[in-house]
Scaffold this motif. Structure first.
Motif, PDB file in Angstrom:
ATOM      1  N   SER A 161       0.853  -1.186   0.000  1.00  0.00           N
ATOM      2  CA  SER A 161       0.000   0.000   0.000  1.00  0.00           C
ATOM      3  C   SER A 161       0.885   1.230   0.000  1.00  0.00           C
ATOM      4  O   SER A 161       2.030   1.185   0.458  1.00  0.00           O
ATOM      5  CB  SER A 161      -0.943   0.013   1.206  1.00  0.00           C
ATOM      6  N   ALA A 162       0.340   2.334  -0.500  1.00  0.00           N
ATOM      7  CA  ALA A 162       1.083   3.588  -0.533  1.00  0.00           C
ATOM      8  C   ALA A 162       1.074   4.291   0.815  1.00  0.00           C
ATOM      9  O   ALA A 162       1.626   5.375   0.953  1.00  0.00           O
ATOM     10  CB  ALA A 162       0.490   4.511  -1.608  1.00  0.00           C
ATOM     11  N   GLY A 163       0.461   3.659   1.818  1.00  0.00           N
ATOM     12  CA  GLY A 163       0.389   4.249   3.147  1.00  0.00           C
ATOM     13  C   GLY A 163      -0.946   4.917   3.377  1.00  0.00           C
ATOM     14  O   GLY A 163      -1.823   4.961   2.502  1.00  0.00           O
ATOM     15  N   GLY A 164      -1.116   5.456   4.566  1.00  0.00           N
ATOM     16  CA  GLY A 164      -2.371   6.116   4.897  1.00  0.00           C
ATOM     17  C   GLY A 164      -3.541   5.156   4.827  1.00  0.00           C
ATOM     18  O   GLY A 164      -3.419   3.948   5.080  1.00  0.00           O
ATOM     19  N   VAL A 165      -4.698   5.671   4.445  1.00  0.00           N
ATOM     20  CA  VAL A 165      -5.929   4.888   4.444  1.00  0.00           C
ATOM     21  C   VAL A 165      -5.889   3.758   3.418  1.00  0.00           C
ATOM     22  O   VAL A 165      -6.624   2.780   3.536  1.00  0.00           O
ATOM     23  CB  VAL A 165      -7.138   5.815   4.204  1.00  0.00           C
ATOM     24  N   ALA A 166      -5.005   3.864   2.416  1.00  0.00           N
ATOM     25  CA  ALA A 166      -4.898   2.797   1.416  1.00  0.00           C
ATOM     26  C   ALA A 166      -4.517   1.464   2.048  1.00  0.00           C
ATOM     27  O   ALA A 166      -4.801   0.402   1.481  1.00  0.00           O
ATOM     28  CB  ALA A 166      -3.877   3.178   0.346  1.00  0.00           C
ATOM     29  N   THR A 167      -3.889   1.492   3.226  1.00  0.00           N
ATOM     30  CA  THR A 167      -3.538   0.254   3.917  1.00  0.00           C
ATOM     31  C   THR A 167      -4.789  -0.537   4.283  1.00  0.00           C
ATOM     32  O   THR A 167      -4.763  -1.766   4.347  1.00  0.00           O
ATOM     33  CB  THR A 167      -2.704   0.568   5.168  1.00  0.00           C
ATOM     34  N   PHE A 168      -5.891   0.170   4.543  1.00  0.00           N
ATOM     35  CA  PHE A 168      -7.166  -0.497   4.816  1.00  0.00           C
ATOM     36  C   PHE A 168      -7.569  -1.340   3.614  1.00  0.00           C
ATOM     37  O   PHE A 168      -7.976  -2.502   3.751  1.00  0.00           O
ATOM     38  CB  PHE A 168      -8.221   0.560   5.123  1.00  0.00           C
ATOM     39  N   ASP A 169      -7.466  -0.766   2.412  1.00  0.00           N
ATOM     40  CA  ASP A 169      -7.826  -1.498   1.195  1.00  0.00           C
ATOM     41  C   ASP A 169      -6.948  -2.728   1.017  1.00  0.00           C
ATOM     42  O   ASP A 169      -7.425  -3.786   0.598  1.00  0.00           O
ATOM     43  CB  ASP A 169      -7.705  -0.578  -0.016  1.00  0.00           C
ATOM     44  N   LEU A 183     -16.823 -11.645   3.323  1.00  0.00           N
ATOM     45  CA  LEU A 183     -16.344 -11.226   4.641  1.00  0.00           C
ATOM     46  C   LEU A 183     -15.623  -9.889   4.536  1.00  0.00           C
ATOM     47  O   LEU A 183     -15.771  -9.026   5.413  1.00  0.00           O
ATOM     48  CB  LEU A 183     -15.417 -12.287   5.241  1.00  0.00           C
ATOM     49  N   ALA A 184     -14.837  -9.695   3.480  1.00  0.00           N
ATOM     50  CA  ALA A 184     -14.141  -8.413   3.308  1.00  0.00           C
ATOM     51  C   ALA A 184     -15.142  -7.262   3.212  1.00  0.00           C
ATOM     52  O   ALA A 184     -14.948  -6.204   3.822  1.00  0.00           O
ATOM     53  CB  ALA A 184     -13.260  -8.461   2.060  1.00  0.00           C
ATOM     54  N   LYS A 185     -16.226  -7.459   2.470  1.00  0.00           N
ATOM     55  CA  LYS A 185     -17.253  -6.423   2.357  1.00  0.00           C
ATOM     56  C   LYS A 185     -17.916  -6.162   3.701  1.00  0.00           C
ATOM     57  O   LYS A 185     -18.214  -5.021   4.058  1.00  0.00           O
ATOM     58  CB  LYS A 185     -18.299  -6.839   1.317  1.00  0.00           C
ATOM     59  N   ARG A 186     -18.151  -7.229   4.456  1.00  0.00           N
ATOM     60  CA  ARG A 186     -18.777  -7.081   5.768  1.00  0.00           C
ATOM     61  C   ARG A 186     -17.880  -6.290   6.714  1.00  0.00           C
ATOM     62  O   ARG A 186     -18.362  -5.423   7.459  1.00  0.00           O
ATOM     63  CB  ARG A 186     -19.077  -8.471   6.344  1.00  0.00           C
ATOM     64  N   GLU A 189     -18.099  -2.662   5.862  1.00  0.00           N
ATOM     65  CA  GLU A 189     -19.376  -2.105   6.308  1.00  0.00           C
ATOM     66  C   GLU A 189     -19.360  -1.809   7.801  1.00  0.00           C
ATOM     67  O   GLU A 189     -19.799  -0.736   8.242  1.00  0.00           O
ATOM     68  CB  GLU A 189     -20.514  -3.075   5.991  1.00  0.00           C
ATOM     69  N   ILE A 190     -18.864  -2.743   8.585  1.00  0.00           N
ATOM     70  CA  ILE A 190     -18.852  -2.568  10.036  1.00  0.00           C
ATOM     71  C   ILE A 190     -17.984  -1.382  10.437  1.00  0.00           C
ATOM     72  O   ILE A 190     -18.314  -0.631  11.359  1.00  0.00           O
ATOM     73  CB  ILE A 190     -18.368  -3.862  10.728  1.00  0.00           C
ATOM     74  N   LEU A 191     -16.887  -1.194   9.735  1.00  0.00           N
ATOM     75  CA  LEU A 191     -15.976  -0.090  10.042  1.00  0.00           C
ATOM     76  C   LEU A 191     -16.332   1.168   9.255  1.00  0.00           C
ATOM     77  O   LEU A 191     -15.529   2.097   9.173  1.00  0.00           O
ATOM     78  CB  LEU A 191     -14.536  -0.519   9.767  1.00  0.00           C
ATOM     79  N   THR A 192     -17.533   1.189   8.673  1.00  0.00           N
ATOM     80  CA  THR A 192     -18.079   2.341   7.937  1.00  0.00           C
ATOM     81  C   THR A 192     -17.080   2.896   6.929  1.00  0.00           C
ATOM     82  O   THR A 192     -16.848   4.096   6.846  1.00  0.00           O
ATOM     83  CB  THR A 192     -18.523   3.465   8.907  1.00  0.00           C
ATOM     84  N   TYR A 193     -16.486   1.980   6.159  1.00  0.00           N
ATOM     85  CA  TYR A 193     -15.495   2.382   5.158  1.00  0.00           C
ATOM     86  C   TYR A 193     -15.965   1.962   3.780  1.00  0.00           C
ATOM     87  O   TYR A 193     -16.434   0.838   3.589  1.00  0.00           O
ATOM     88  CB  TYR A 193     -14.144   1.739   5.465  1.00  0.00           C
TER      89      TYR A 193
END
Length: 326
Positions: A161-169, A183-186, A189-193
């Motif tokens: 990842s390039a860092g920052g929020v992209a690490t979530f992806d 499961l990844a989509k769930r 959703e739970i983390l409102t992302y």
């Protein structure tokens, strides 16, 4: 890497170096924690490692206890490096990364960790995503094809990842690989992302998500400027390529960006120069040329006007003890 049917408990070794980014660490562990909560059949396990073990301090001063590197098997290795990855280019870490790759683990790096992966020879087949501020400097040090201008990448036995929020992806991609897309989509959703789904240049994303909402022609003009920082185009040429009169382009820049096209363009080039100063070992004269300044003296004057100090002073201040980095 074992497939998801054979791996009931995916294990992750998270390797930290001094002044690692705590945000990236959280964006790895929190999605995995939620995946554990939501999953009955698949549970993630992780541990924190460092070269010698012991407490590691993040760039924001938070401390994490780590174990020393060992050869226990794991499914995934994720390297979270500091803003100055050169300090972690030590044989013990490089040889350990090579062994883990040979053992079949999915090898991942975040932001500047790509430089360490390149030194370890792990990017010869699959490039790593790198933050746009560091991308050009890294490409000057290693082969250009080792690094990609992308928010995140997951291909074969490599992820980045390039860092920052992209690490979530990137973490969501790992969850999808081992546990399935549902499961990844769930977890998202739970983390409102909402995953970005963006697969192009990072700075193109910035104009797509902000300037394009203001005016499409303005966004296209800025895209052209970003693509030609090393060889600036005349403003008349930019207007022609965008398909608007010069006066219309000037009005758009004045209205939305509070600067003339030429002033805004020069600011982009100077910002790129500052990025290279802080994220590469290139000489100031080389950085000047790389950012479209034919005359070092004019670059020096423009830099001092923009930032209030010389390029050399800026680099010294950035690398002084106690500096917070990027």
């Amino acid at each position: 890497m074992q497939n998801q049917e054979a791996t009931a408990l995916p294990t992750v070794d998270i390797v930290l170096t001094e002044t690692f980014p705590i945000l990236s660490l959280t964006l790895v562990t929190e999605p995995l924690r939620v995946a554990n909560r939501e999953s009955v059949e698949h549970l993630w396990r992780w541990r924190f490692l460092s070269i010698g073990g012991g407490p590691m301090v993040s760039s924001s001063g938070m401390q994490v206890d780590t174990e020393p590197l060992d050869d226990s098997p794991s499914d995934v290795v994720l390297l979270l490096s500091s803003y100055r990855p050169e300090s972690s280019l030590v044989p013990a870490l490089l040889s350990w990364l090579k062994r883990r790759a040979r053992a079949g683990a999915v090898m991942g790096c975040v932001d500047t960790g790509a430089l360490i992966f390149a030194e370890a020879g792990l990017l010869s087949r699959v490039p790593a995503a790198v933050h746009f501020e560091a991308l050009r400097g890294f490409r000057e040090q290693f082969a250009e094809e080792m690094f990609v201008d992308r928010l995140f990448n997951l291909s074969g036995q490599r992820c980045s990842s390039a860092g920052g929020v992209a690490t979530f992806d990137m973490t969501l991609g790992l969850i999808a690989r081992f546990n399935g897309q549902d499961l990844a989509k769930r977890v998202a959703e739970i983390l409102t992302y909402r995953p970005t789904g963006h697969d192009g240049p990072q700075q193109k994303l910035l104009t797509d998500t902000s300037l394009a909402r203001l005016d499409r022609n303005l966004a296209r003009a800025v895209d052209l400027m970003l693509a030609t920082l090393d060889q600036p185009l005349p403003i008349t040429e930019i207007a022609s390529r965008v398909g608007v009169p010069v006066w219309t382009l000037g009005r758009l820049f004045k209205h939305y960006l509070k600067a003339s096209p030429a002033t805004y363009y020069r600011g982009l080039r100077l910002s790129e120069a500052r990025n290279l100063l802080r994220n590469s070992s290139l000489r100031v004269s080389d950085i000047s040329a790389a950012c479209g300044f034919d005359n070092p003296e004019s670059f020096a004057r423009a830099y001092r006007r923009q930032f209030g100090l010389t390029a050399t002073e800026d680099r010294v201040n950035e690398r002084a003890p106690g500096s917070s980095g990027q």
